[in-house]
Design a protein around this motif. Structure first.
Motif, PDB file in Angstrom:
ATOM      1  N   ALA A  42      48.686  61.919  64.147  1.00  0.00           N
ATOM      2  CA  ALA A  42      49.708  62.941  63.923  1.00  0.00           C
ATOM      3  C   ALA A  42      49.810  63.897  65.107  1.00  0.00           C
ATOM      4  O   ALA A  42      50.898  64.393  65.423  1.00  0.00           O
ATOM      5  CB  ALA A  42      49.392  63.711  62.638  1.00  0.00           C
ATOM      6  N   PHE A  43      48.671  64.146  65.781  1.00  0.00           N
ATOM      7  CA  PHE A  43      48.667  65.104  66.893  1.00  0.00           C
ATOM      8  C   PHE A  43      48.601  64.412  68.257  1.00  0.00           C
ATOM      9  O   PHE A  43      48.228  65.039  69.252  1.00  0.00           O
ATOM     10  CB  PHE A  43      47.509  66.090  66.734  1.00  0.00           C
ATOM     11  N   SER A  44      49.005  63.149  68.310  1.00  0.00           N
ATOM     12  CA  SER A  44      48.937  62.408  69.570  1.00  0.00           C
ATOM     13  C   SER A  44      49.871  62.981  70.635  1.00  0.00           C
ATOM     14  O   SER A  44      49.697  62.721  71.825  1.00  0.00           O
ATOM     15  CB  SER A  44      49.263  60.932  69.330  1.00  0.00           C
ATOM     16  N   TRP A  45      50.850  63.793  70.226  1.00  0.00           N
ATOM     17  CA  TRP A  45      51.769  64.424  71.175  1.00  0.00           C
ATOM     18  C   TRP A  45      51.092  65.536  71.979  1.00  0.00           C
ATOM     19  O   TRP A  45      51.542  65.889  73.082  1.00  0.00           O
ATOM     20  CB  TRP A  45      52.966  65.028  70.441  1.00  0.00           C
ATOM     21  N   ALA A  46      50.025  66.113  71.421  1.00  0.00           N
ATOM     22  CA  ALA A  46      49.411  67.303  72.012  1.00  0.00           C
ATOM     23  C   ALA A  46      48.538  66.909  73.201  1.00  0.00           C
ATOM     24  O   ALA A  46      47.729  65.985  73.096  1.00  0.00           O
ATOM     25  CB  ALA A  46      48.580  68.046  70.966  1.00  0.00           C
ATOM     26  N   PRO A  47      48.662  67.595  74.325  1.00  0.00           N
ATOM     27  CA  PRO A  47      47.891  67.227  75.525  1.00  0.00           C
ATOM     28  C   PRO A  47      46.389  67.345  75.296  1.00  0.00           C
ATOM     29  O   PRO A  47      45.884  68.417  74.953  1.00  0.00           O
ATOM     30  CB  PRO A  47      48.370  68.238  76.580  1.00  0.00           C
ATOM     31  N   GLY A 203      51.385  79.064  60.861  1.00  0.00           N
ATOM     32  CA  GLY A 203      51.329  80.471  61.234  1.00  0.00           C
ATOM     33  C   GLY A 203      50.125  80.792  62.099  1.00  0.00           C
ATOM     34  O   GLY A 203      50.195  81.622  63.007  1.00  0.00           O
ATOM     35  N   THR A 204      48.995  80.132  61.832  1.00  0.00           N
ATOM     36  CA  THR A 204      47.813  80.322  62.666  1.00  0.00           C
ATOM     37  C   THR A 204      48.087  79.868  64.092  1.00  0.00           C
ATOM     38  O   THR A 204      47.692  80.523  65.058  1.00  0.00           O
ATOM     39  CB  THR A 204      46.620  79.545  62.077  1.00  0.00           C
ATOM     40  N   TYR A 245      49.692  65.651  57.249  1.00  0.00           N
ATOM     41  CA  TYR A 245      49.378  65.888  58.653  1.00  0.00           C
ATOM     42  C   TYR A 245      50.613  65.823  59.544  1.00  0.00           C
ATOM     43  O   TYR A 245      50.725  66.564  60.521  1.00  0.00           O
ATOM     44  CB  TYR A 245      48.350  64.869  59.151  1.00  0.00           C
ATOM     45  N   LYS A 246      51.545  64.951  59.215  1.00  0.00           N
ATOM     46  CA  LYS A 246      52.741  64.830  60.040  1.00  0.00           C
ATOM     47  C   LYS A 246      53.610  66.071  59.934  1.00  0.00           C
ATOM     48  O   LYS A 246      54.185  66.533  60.928  1.00  0.00           O
ATOM     49  CB  LYS A 246      53.520  63.577  59.646  1.00  0.00           C
ATOM     50  N   VAL A 247      53.693  66.625  58.733  1.00  0.00           N
ATOM     51  CA  VAL A 247      54.471  67.858  58.553  1.00  0.00           C
ATOM     52  C   VAL A 247      53.797  69.009  59.281  1.00  0.00           C
ATOM     53  O   VAL A 247      54.446  69.817  59.966  1.00  0.00           O
ATOM     54  CB  VAL A 247      54.644  68.167  57.056  1.00  0.00           C
ATOM     55  N   LEU A 248      52.460  69.093  59.150  1.00  0.00           N
ATOM     56  CA  LEU A 248      51.714  70.129  59.859  1.00  0.00           C
ATOM     57  C   LEU A 248      51.911  69.988  61.366  1.00  0.00           C
ATOM     58  O   LEU A 248      52.210  70.972  62.065  1.00  0.00           O
ATOM     59  CB  LEU A 248      50.230  70.025  59.510  1.00  0.00           C
ATOM     60  N   SER A 249      51.756  68.767  61.867  1.00  0.00           N
ATOM     61  CA  SER A 249      51.892  68.528  63.303  1.00  0.00           C
ATOM     62  C   SER A 249      53.282  68.914  63.808  1.00  0.00           C
ATOM     63  O   SER A 249      53.421  69.523  64.874  1.00  0.00           O
ATOM     64  CB  SER A 249      51.608  67.057  63.606  1.00  0.00           C
ATOM     65  N   ALA A 250      54.309  68.555  63.045  1.00  0.00           N
ATOM     66  CA  ALA A 250      55.671  68.888  63.450  1.00  0.00           C
ATOM     67  C   ALA A 250      55.856  70.398  63.549  1.00  0.00           C
ATOM     68  O   ALA A 250      56.522  70.895  64.470  1.00  0.00           O
ATOM     69  CB  ALA A 250      56.672  68.287  62.466  1.00  0.00           C
ATOM     70  N   GLY A 251      55.267  71.137  62.617  1.00  0.00           N
ATOM     71  CA  GLY A 251      55.369  72.589  62.651  1.00  0.00           C
ATOM     72  C   GLY A 251      54.643  73.188  63.844  1.00  0.00           C
ATOM     73  O   GLY A 251      55.144  74.100  64.514  1.00  0.00           O
ATOM     74  N   VAL A 252      53.437  72.662  64.140  1.00  0.00           N
ATOM     75  CA  VAL A 252      52.682  73.148  65.294  1.00  0.00           C
ATOM     76  C   VAL A 252      53.411  72.791  66.587  1.00  0.00           C
ATOM     77  O   VAL A 252      53.496  73.600  67.522  1.00  0.00           O
ATOM     78  CB  VAL A 252      51.249  72.563  65.283  1.00  0.00           C
ATOM     79  N   LYS A 253      53.964  71.591  66.654  1.00  0.00           N
ATOM     80  CA  LYS A 253      54.694  71.160  67.860  1.00  0.00           C
ATOM     81  C   LYS A 253      55.914  72.030  68.112  1.00  0.00           C
ATOM     82  O   LYS A 253      56.203  72.417  69.257  1.00  0.00           O
ATOM     83  CB  LYS A 253      55.113  69.700  67.749  1.00  0.00           C
ATOM     84  N   ALA A 254      56.638  72.354  67.050  1.00  0.00           N
ATOM     85  CA  ALA A 254      57.815  73.209  67.210  1.00  0.00           C
ATOM     86  C   ALA A 254      57.415  74.567  67.778  1.00  0.00           C
ATOM     87  O   ALA A 254      58.091  75.111  68.671  1.00  0.00           O
ATOM     88  CB  ALA A 254      58.534  73.364  65.873  1.00  0.00           C
ATOM     89  N   ALA A 255      56.316  75.122  67.273  1.00  0.00           N
ATOM     90  CA  ALA A 255      55.834  76.408  67.784  1.00  0.00           C
ATOM     91  C   ALA A 255      55.359  76.271  69.226  1.00  0.00           C
ATOM     92  O   ALA A 255      55.625  77.149  70.064  1.00  0.00           O
ATOM     93  CB  ALA A 255      54.701  76.921  66.886  1.00  0.00           C
TER      94      ALA A 255
END
Length: 417
Positions: A42-47, A203-204, A245-255
């Motif tokens: 889910a977080f594979s986009w994150a460096p 939010g965190t 996890y995918k919904v969480l990841s999408a929210g973190v990625k948008a931020a």
């Protein structure tokens, strides 16, 4: 609906019990690994994304080594947890050492292992300087204090927690360490626990991305990594919904895209240090009903007690219960399910609707894979139970034997009596 099932049948369980008597904790290896692969994906986009397993949740080297094979590190907070990590080959950047009120020898061990040092208080910088050399990078644990002005109401009241630094202290620490020639800095926070609301978790992330921007503005430093802590919850109750996890990841990625990429900040490595959600849903406390008592209420006494799982007694937590072989029978009896400690709060469930329980029935307590065996204790001279690992092929490995009376008495010297 959050189905509460077991990874073994009644017949399989009876075969296991023939070799390993109840009570014991048993962990579903496939469930743990599938869960972690899904989280990493889910977080594979994150460096450079990293998951540090919070060792305190389930401090067992077999489980840690299993996860090490897919790149998961260790979040440690004590000497024993550092040594566990070392023994399974987790060192260097794969260790996040997040501790508080820490003796120097524990800091020294962490630094010797090359761990990332996550400071809980600004005074710990001087403490480290008094005892030896400073590491070449630091992470700072952030306590945001009151968040009532535009903050995240899910987070609660961090100002009442003992953990972390104020924002002003983080800025002061970075400026001081810059003067010492240190250039590699990270940020960390842990302001939610067992959170199922994705908005609170996102939010965190927003909180920390905004802090990174203020660090850059006030100190000229671009932080290189942010540890978003743990806090992803477990759906303990059947009516609760696990975090997607995918919904969480999408929210973190948008931020991240808005606040970091969108402002021209250099890429920031992201990390989590989850423990509860890693092993919690995939661990079970297995016990046997050995007593039945009918007075003003109906009680079922188990051969396990709160020394095997103290969360219900300590927090009033709900843990689902399955009576093996009776999963489809009507839950038409109301029981308090209890242990044998000399404490009235030694109860796994209160006024729980369950099928009629007979002596000898096998009782499975769900979601006991984190903060279960790990929080065990020896009050009343109770001995800590075994830990077992259930493999995908149905075989079982004992990954911690049960304590014996010799273990319990090992620290006593009877010769001087």
């Amino acid at each position: 609906m959050n189905a509460k099932t077991t990874p073994f049948t009644k017949e399989q369980l009876e075969t296991i019990i023939e070799q390993y008597p109840t009570p014991f904790h048993i962990y579903d290896a496939k469930g743990i690994m599938d869960n972690m692969r899904a989280f990493l994906d889910a977080f594979s986009w994150a460096p450079g994304f990293k998951q540090y397993f919070a060792v305190k949740a389930t401090p067992n080297p077999y489980i840690m080594k299993m996860m090490k094979e897919i790149g998961i590190g260790a979040d440690c907070s004590s000497m024993a947890e550092l040594i566990l990590s070392e023994k399974v080959g987790i060192t260097g950047d794969d260790i996040m050492f997040s501790s508080n009120d820490t003796p120097y020898e524990e800091y020294k061990k962490a630094m010797d292992l090359g761990a990332i040092i996550n400071l809980d208080d600004i005074t710990h910088i001087a403490y480290l300087e008094q005892h030896g050399e400073l590491p070449d990078r630091f992470c700072f644990r952030y306590n945001p204090g009151s968040l009532k002005e535009g903050g995240n109401t899910i987070i609660g009241l961090p100002e009442e927690a003992k953990y972390g630094m104020t924002e002003a202290q983080i800025m002061e620490a970075i400026n001081y360490l810059k003067g010492k020639g240190i250039t590699n800095f990270g940020l960390h926070t842990m302001v939610v626990s067992n959170e199922l609301d994705v908005d609170g978790l996102v939010g965190t992330a927003e909180l920390m991305f905004n802090l990174a921007l203020r660090v850059k503005e006030q100190t000229g430093v671009e932080v290189s990594f942010i540890d978003l802590g743990g806090g992803i919850g477990v759906a303990y109750k059947p009516e609760q919904t696990p975090v997607d996890y995918k919904v969480l990841s999408a929210g973190v990625k948008a931020a991240y895209d808005r606040l970091i990429t969108g402002t021209g900040h250099s890429p920031i490595q992201l990390a989590y240090e989850c423990g509860r959600m890693v092993t919690g849903p995939y661990g079970y406390l297995v016990a046997t009903a050995i007593h039945k008592k009918d007075i003003y209420k109906h009680y079922i006494g188990l051969d396990a007690c709160m020394s095997n799982l103290m969360r219900p007694a300590l927090y009033g937590s709900y843990h689902h219960i399955t009576v093996m072989g009776k999963e489809n029978e009507p839950a038409n009896m109301t029981y308090d399910v209890t242990g044998s400690l000399c404490e009235n709060n030694d109860k796994f469930a209160i006024d729980r609707q369950l099928p009629k329980i007979d002596m000898g029935d096998r009782i499975v307590i769900h979601d006991a894979g984190a903060h279960g065996h790990a929080m065990g204790f020896n009050y009343n001279g109770k001995l800590r139970s075994a830990e077992l690992l259930l493999h995908e092929d149905g075989s079982v490995t004992q990954i911690r034997r049960a304590e014996t009376l010799d273990d319990y008495f090992a620290t006593l010297d009877f010769s001087n009596l």
